[in-house]
Write a protein that holds these residues in place. Sequence first.
Motif, short mmCIF file in Angstrom:
data_model
loop_
_atom_site.label_atom_id
_atom_site.label_comp_id
_atom_site.label_asym_id
_atom_site.label_seq_id
_atom_site.Cartn_x
_atom_site.Cartn_y
_atom_site.Cartn_z
N ASN A 91 -2.12 -36.01 -5.06
CA ASN A 91 -1.31 -34.89 -5.11
C ASN A 91 -1.45 -34.08 -6.36
N TYR A 95 -2.39 -30.27 -6.25
CA TYR A 95 -1.63 -29.23 -6.86
C TYR A 95 -2.17 -28.38 -7.81
N TYR A 98 -4.22 -25.53 -5.95
CA TYR A 98 -3.04 -24.45 -5.35
C TYR A 98 -3.11 -23.62 -6.42
N ALA A 99 -2.73 -24.29 -7.68
CA ALA A 99 -2.37 -23.26 -9.08
C ALA A 99 -3.70 -22.11 -9.20
N ASN A 102 -3.97 -19.47 -6.78
CA ASN A 102 -3.13 -18.42 -6.98
C ASN A 102 -3.54 -17.50 -8.06
N LEU A 214 3.53 -27.09 -0.92
CA LEU A 214 2.72 -26.17 -1.56
C LEU A 214 2.26 -25.22 -0.61
N GLN A 217 4.97 -22.30 -1.06
CA GLN A 217 4.67 -21.72 -2.06
C GLN A 217 3.39 -20.48 -1.79
N LEU A 218 2.42 -21.00 -1.15
CA LEU A 218 1.34 -20.02 -0.83
C LEU A 218 1.88 -18.82 0.01
#
Length: 232
Positions: A91, A95, A98-99, A102, A214, A217-218
């Motif tokens: 996880n 994460y 994904y960070a 962005n 997640l 958030q995207l």
Amino acid sequence: MSDTAQQQVDRAMLTNYEKVAEVVSEKDVKNYLLENPDFFVKNPQVAEKLVISHQQKGSISLVELQSEQLRKKNRELSHKLNQLISIAKQNEQIYRIYADLNIQLLGCRFFSEVQDVLEDVMRQKLLLSAVTLKSFSGAHALPEIQRKLFIEKRFKQDCFFFGRLSQHETQLLFKDGNVESVALMLLGEKGELGILAIGSKDPSHFNPDMDTLLITQLQQFLNVLLPNLAGY
């Protein structure tokens, strides 16, 4: 107390237990022992005389059985702990991906660049099989009939869909992609911007019970980013 006297006491106790057993059910004994977990501590001579059948070892004592059960429970707890640690590490890795995604998206100036970044990250880092970003406006917009098909069939109650599509739907979104399960999200405050479709070759990878933190958030990030891009 002499051995003979002790034996007489033990026989008397066993006799009493036999008489009680005639009027006490197995459930009564179970409930009593559960309510009095120190019974065998107070009556060690009873525990010593208990013989319990074991599939692999034949007859063993209560103490041996308890020790074995404790070791088994410890092994199970250790296995579950290792699983939780492994999941936590996975996880954390996801994460971070994904960070980083962005941050890369912030550098995009055109809609086509967003598609390229999403495809690169999803396929190379998350090992997913296909990614497509379908706009609802512009030169390469998803045709109106296809837009209505997905919205009416897959987004009746939510702006997300997780699961499997029909072969026709899969071809409309991914063309030649090897896709068995998908994550779909409507983009825009009212779903007016487009659809992001992510596909996996694993039929069970995307399912209705999966966590959406997640990917939500995207979606929120893209809702802010896309309207400001040149050429959208």
